[in-house]
Write a protein that holds these residues in place. Structure first.
Motif, short mmCIF file in Angstrom:
data_model
loop_
_atom_site.label_atom_id
_atom_site.label_comp_id
_atom_site.label_asym_id
_atom_site.label_seq_id
_atom_site.Cartn_x
_atom_site.Cartn_y
_atom_site.Cartn_z
N ASN A 68 -11.27 5.37 -45.24
CA ASN A 68 -12.29 5.50 -44.19
C ASN A 68 -13.16 6.68 -44.55
OD1 ASN A 68 -13.83 5.52 -41.96
ND2 ASN A 68 -12.28 6.30 -40.55
N PRO A 69 -14.27 6.50 -45.12
CA PRO A 69 -15.06 5.30 -45.46
C PRO A 69 -14.73 4.80 -46.87
CG PRO A 69 -16.30 7.26 -45.91
CD PRO A 69 -14.96 7.73 -45.42
N HIS A 70 -15.65 4.04 -47.48
CA HIS A 70 -15.53 3.51 -48.86
C HIS A 70 -14.30 2.61 -49.01
CE1 HIS A 70 -18.66 6.08 -50.88
NE2 HIS A 70 -18.42 6.84 -49.83
N VAL A 111 -19.83 1.79 -48.65
CA VAL A 111 -19.40 2.89 -47.78
C VAL A 111 -18.90 2.39 -46.42
CG1 VAL A 111 -20.08 5.04 -46.68
CG2 VAL A 111 -21.02 4.44 -48.90
N GLY A 112 -19.75 1.65 -45.70
CA GLY A 112 -19.45 1.37 -44.29
C GLY A 112 -18.54 0.17 -44.06
N ASP A 114 -15.64 -2.91 -44.24
CA ASP A 114 -14.18 -2.99 -44.28
C ASP A 114 -13.75 -3.44 -45.68
OD1 ASP A 114 -14.31 -2.51 -41.51
OD2 ASP A 114 -14.65 -4.65 -41.17
N ASP A 123 -26.21 -0.55 -48.58
CA ASP A 123 -25.30 0.58 -48.39
C ASP A 123 -25.42 1.45 -49.64
OD1 ASP A 123 -23.41 1.88 -46.88
OD2 ASP A 123 -21.79 0.46 -47.18
N ILE A 160 -20.83 8.39 -39.85
CA ILE A 160 -20.12 7.22 -40.36
C ILE A 160 -19.83 6.23 -39.23
CG2 ILE A 160 -17.93 6.43 -41.40
CD1 ILE A 160 -19.81 7.58 -43.49
N HIS A 161 -19.51 6.75 -38.04
CA HIS A 161 -19.28 5.83 -36.91
C HIS A 161 -20.52 4.97 -36.64
CE1 HIS A 161 -15.84 8.49 -35.08
NE2 HIS A 161 -15.44 7.75 -36.09
N GLN A 163 -22.51 3.78 -38.71
CA GLN A 163 -22.65 2.77 -39.76
C GLN A 163 -21.61 1.66 -39.61
OE1 GLN A 163 -25.14 3.50 -42.39
NE2 GLN A 163 -25.55 4.76 -40.59
N LYS A 164 -20.65 1.90 -38.73
CA LYS A 164 -19.57 0.93 -38.57
C LYS A 164 -19.80 0.10 -37.30
CE LYS A 164 -16.14 3.29 -41.36
NZ LYS A 164 -15.21 2.33 -41.95
N ARG A 172 -21.81 -4.62 -36.06
CA ARG A 172 -22.72 -3.59 -36.55
C ARG A 172 -23.87 -3.50 -35.54
NH1 ARG A 172 -22.48 -1.93 -41.86
NH2 ARG A 172 -20.49 -2.52 -42.74
#
Ligand code: HEM
Length: 515
Positions: A68-70, A111-112, A114, A123, A160-161, A163-164, A172
């Motif tokens: 988390n992330p990547h 990155v973002g 799953d 990204d 990062i949140h 982007q998720k 998204r």
């Protein structure tokens, strides 16, 4: 004591039977894998059926926390070879001689998304390389863009949140995305956002993109002289990007497109390579910059700080096992060798903590003992670091559990004078929030990039289109903030974005559906 590391690119098969007799996990032979112990042929199962329990229980524990992330990525092994002498800049052993090779592992990632997400989404791409050097492992944990979204590390989880996924809809969310980025103090991200929404935000594959340290590092030579350094890893395959239509189509038809491209290229002997360059800067020059040398949202002008070639990275070996060698790989900016140090860049300083902490959570405190992470070219010896879950290296046998100077241990002193003329930090401990720069400093490089895109046919248009399509999903107030932010880069860009968003909106209204 048992072997501390692996000599070869192999999982540790020491407990694996060579005669291929199938056993349960405790080594007891299994007569028939699909029998279950039960009362009669169709009666209930018995708790004594350990082989069934062994199999079901292990299955339930197959997944480890994703990064988390990547979370989503691909990797391959290869080598770094020195092509040019830079011993005046860096005393690390890996650079000691032209022609010297150091084995490495590179993992590329988005990155973002799953772990199972598509490869070609818009990204940044991670570009992390672990070098197995005789001075210990060295990780270059880079991206394919030379700048980043933030320069205050406290912003990272928030950013990062956004982007998720939305916590309620689990989708998204264009509102979250643009709300964060258009908040005035977060507009330091503008340069990175421009790169992300150009076609460079959708690289055609992992082989055809560059890697950049982004951060300023501090390298020194054996005389104790030091420089600020940025690393550029340039693809020898040439940059190739996708348009939004191509990327979207591939994401639907072959979500694992980049994994397949990398694996098959290496399998077919078409080894991808990159040329490594550095930019260097003295402390004196750093003081004359119009921005801070520790500001990760800025690039160093190449006219003033030219690229200097160092060597090449070649990836020529696919992993034998993805989970063992890529999923379990642990890259951290804190994993470094003598003569290569982190600078005071606050984002980098936070990363020095964050990654190994993530590894302790994701892989356990003995993650260094997992073969792919072992410093096998230098080995590990520190009997005060022992025990803990999943300790599998012999745990230093009967060695004392502490270090004391009257024991016969060897300590290596670095081959350089003490650096008395390092940066000197002096000041009160204060809370400091590195918000916006005065005036337009944060927009200067974004504007320059827009001009550069203007010299590449269709690229300014694609940028506006890619942003417009995305921003259409946001609410009108946030859309307006997006138009206002891009107007600070270029009024025409802002108008073009608005036009695309409005056209998309109108066509959606007429088709009365989002799909
Ligand atoms: C405060 C800023 C940052 C924090 C706290 C942070 C934290 C993290 C964490 C926790 C991971 C997952 C590690 C793991 O589970 O193995 C990660 C992955 C990664 N980060 Fe960052 N990151 C930051 C900024 C950056 C920047 C600026 C770059 C590039 C210049 C970067 C590049 C990467 C890459 C390439 C990976 C994937 C490594 C791999 O392939 O295993 N990160 N980051």
């Amino acid at each position: 004591m048992s072997k501390l590391g692996q000599e070869k690119n192999e999982v540790n098969y020491s407990d694996v039977r060579e005669d291929r007799v199938v056993t349960n996990s405790t080594g007891n032979p299994i007569n028939e894998p699909f029998v279950t112990q039960r009362i009669g042929e169709h009666g209930p199962l018995l708790l004594q059926d350990y082989n069934l329990i062994d199999s079901l229980a292990h299955f339930n524990r197959e997944n480890i926390p994703q990064r988390n992330p990547h979370a989503h990525g691909s990797g391959a092994f290869g080598y770094f070879e020195v092509t040019d002498d830079i011993t005046d800049i860096c005393g690390s052993a890996m650079f000691s001689k032209i022609g010297k090779r150091t084995k490495c592992l590179t993992r590329f990632s988005t990155v973002g998304g799953d772990k199972g997400s598509a490869d070609t989404v818009r990204d940044p791409r991670g570009f992390a390389t672990k070098f197995y050097t005789e001075e210990g492992n060295l990780d270059w944990v880079y991206n394919n863009t030379p700048v980043f979204f933030i320069r205050d590390p406290s912003k990272f989880p928030h950013f990062i949140h956004t982007q998720k996924r939305n916590p309620q809809t689990n989708l998204r969310d264009a509102d979250m995305f643009w709300d964060f980025l258009t908040t005035p103090e977060n507009q330091v991200a503008i340069h990175q956002v421009m790169i992300l929404f150009s076609d460079r935000g959708t690289p055609a594959n992992y082989r055809s993109m560059h890697g950049y340290s982004g951060h300023t590092y501090k390298w020194s030579n054996k005389n104790g002289d030091w420089h600020y350094v940025q690393v550029h890893i340039k693809t020898d395959q040439g940059i190739k990007n996708l348009t939004i239509e191509e990327a979207t189509k591939i994401a639907g038809s072959n979500p694992d497109y980049c994994q397949q491209d990398l694996f098959e290229a290496i399998q077919n002997g078409n080894y991808p390579s990159w040329t490594v360059y550095i930019q260097t800067m003295t402390e004196r020059d750093a003081k004359k910059l119009p921005f801070s040398v520790f500001d990760l949202t800025k690039v160093w002008p190449q006219g003033q700080f030219p690229l200097r070639r160092v060597g090449k990275i070649v990836l020529n070996e696919n992993p034998l096992n993805f989970f063992a060698q890529v999923e379990q790989a642990a890259f951290a900016p804190s994993t470094t060798v003598p003569y290569q140090e982190a600078s005071a860049d606050p984002v980098l300083q936070a990363r020095l903590f964050s990654y190994a902490d993530a590894h302790r959570y994701r892989l356990g405190p003995n993650f260094h003992q997992i073969p792919v992470n072992c410093p096998y070219a230098s080995k590990f010896f520190n009997p005060a670091i022992r025990d803990g879950p999943m300790n599998v290296n012999g745990n230093f046998g009967s060695e004392p559990t502490y270090l004391a100077n009257d024991k016969s241990y060897t300590y290596i002193q670095q081959d350089r004078p003490i650096q008395q003329h390092q940066e000197v930090w002096n000041g009160p401990a204060i809370p400091y929030h590195w918000a916006t720069s005065p005036g337009d400093v944060d927009f200067v490089q974004a504007r320059n990039l827009y001009r550069v895109l203007g010299k590449q046919p269709g690229q300014q248009k694609n940028l506006a289109y890619n942003i417009g399509i995305h921003v259409e999903g946001a609410c009108p107030q946030i859309q307006q903030r997006v138009y206002d932010m891009f107007a600070r880069v270029d009024k025409g860009l802002s108008e073009a974005i608005k036009k695309v968003a409005e056209a998309k909106h109108a066509s959606e209204l007429s088709s009365n559906s989002k799909f």
